[in-house]
Design an enzyme around this catalytic site. Structure first.
Site, PDB file in Angstrom:
ATOM      1  N   ASP A   1       0.791  -1.527   0.271  1.00 49.13           N
ATOM      2  CA  ASP A   1      -0.005   0.037  -0.252  1.00 49.13           C
ATOM      3  C   ASP A   1       0.776   1.309   0.031  1.00 49.13           C
ATOM      4  O   ASP A   1       2.280   1.364   0.643  1.00 49.13           O
ATOM      5  CB  ASP A   1      -1.252   0.158   1.460  1.00 49.13           C
ATOM      6  CG  ASP A   1      -1.539  -1.024   1.009  1.00 49.13           C
ATOM      7  OD1 ASP A   1      -2.273  -1.714   0.048  1.00 49.13           O
ATOM      8  OD2 ASP A   1      -3.138  -0.805   2.379  1.00 49.13           O
TER       9      ASP A   1
ATOM     10  N   HIS B   1       3.503  -1.733   3.662  1.00 45.72           N
ATOM     11  CA  HIS B   1       3.547  -1.109   3.156  1.00 45.72           C
ATOM     12  C   HIS B   1       4.094   0.326   2.856  1.00 45.72           C
ATOM     13  O   HIS B   1       5.952  -0.239   3.851  1.00 45.72           O
ATOM     14  CB  HIS B   1       2.102   0.090   4.742  1.00 45.72           C
ATOM     15  CG  HIS B   1       0.919  -0.083   5.092  1.00 45.72           C
ATOM     16  ND1 HIS B   1       0.386  -1.138   5.904  1.00 45.72           N
ATOM     17  CD2 HIS B   1       0.052   0.347   4.933  1.00 45.72           C
ATOM     18  CE1 HIS B   1      -0.532  -2.339   5.925  1.00 45.72           C
ATOM     19  NE2 HIS B   1      -0.928  -0.017   5.561  1.00 45.72           N
TER      20      HIS B   1
END
Length: 219
Positions: free
Chosen positions: A41, A184
């Site tokens: 992400d 992430h």
């Protein structure tokens, strides 16, 4: 998020969550194939994406990058490299923010705008709401754009602290066939995601598990 930087959902727990939070959301895939989906992400970002791509290439792994629209605009060269190296891109809205707090009309506009930004890079099938929370109205807006929500079975976030070094060890024992792993990138403090990914892929390869895109896992 725990102080070690990761949150685990084992598949039975994820099944419970999928019933508690109804909607067309992909949390995991029932499969006997030795595959799991690896997702990232909040990119693309020059501090993290190139190093991640280097690691994935060394391992022959594929991943799905849930990208932020503002960063897509800022770093088209990284987007081109993601696609050129066989990975998948997906919609993570325009900004790194909690999507559930965005008014419905703005959410729909942002979702559509990111779809337009991603159009040159191929078809887009998936979206992930910022911070992972969603409302039924968000799923309806996405369905109208032929997007399906993807959350995940295991989630980890780097913060630049000493706990980052424990993330790979914390995740590797819980990943199994059909898992969707959420990591992430997208900032300087998350540089450690490349080393975590390298460590994780090495350990899982020894168990016979291969990293693939969400689309490949969901076939």
């Amino acid at each position: 998020m725990t102080n070690r930087g990761f949150l685990r959902w084992r598949e039975p727990a994820t099944r419970v969550l999928s019933r508690l939070f109804p909607g067309d959301v992909l949390w995991y895939v029932d499969t006997a194939e030795p595959l799991f989906a690896l997702t990232f992400d909040d990119g693309p970002h020059p501090a993290t994406t190139p190093r991640l791509l280097d690691v994935l290439r060394r391992h022959g792994a594929r991943a799905t990058f849930f990208v932020v629209g503002e960063r897509v605009r800022a770093h088209p060269e990284l987007m081109e490299r993601i696609i050129a190296e066989g990975h998948e891109v997906a919609n993570h809205l325009m900004r790194d923010e909690r999507s559930v707090l965005v008014p419905d009309e703005q959410f729909a506009r942002d979702l559509a705008e990111v779809n337009r930004l991603l159009a040159p890079y191929g078809p887009v099938r998936w979206f992930r709401p910022g911070s992972g929370f969603y409302k039924p109205s968000m799923l309806r807006a996405a369905a109208g754009m032929k997007l399906r929500a993807v959350l995940g079975t295991l989630v980890a976030g780097h913060n630049g602290g000493p706990g980052d070094q424990a993330i790979a060890e914390g995740l590797r024992t819980s990943i199994r066939a059909g898992s969707i792993v959420v990591l992430h990138e997208g900032s300087d403090k998350r540089r450690g995601v490349a080393e975590t990914t390298d460590e994780l892929l090495t350990a899982l390869s020894a168990r016979g598990l291969s990293a693939v895109t969400v689309s490949t896992l969901a076939l």
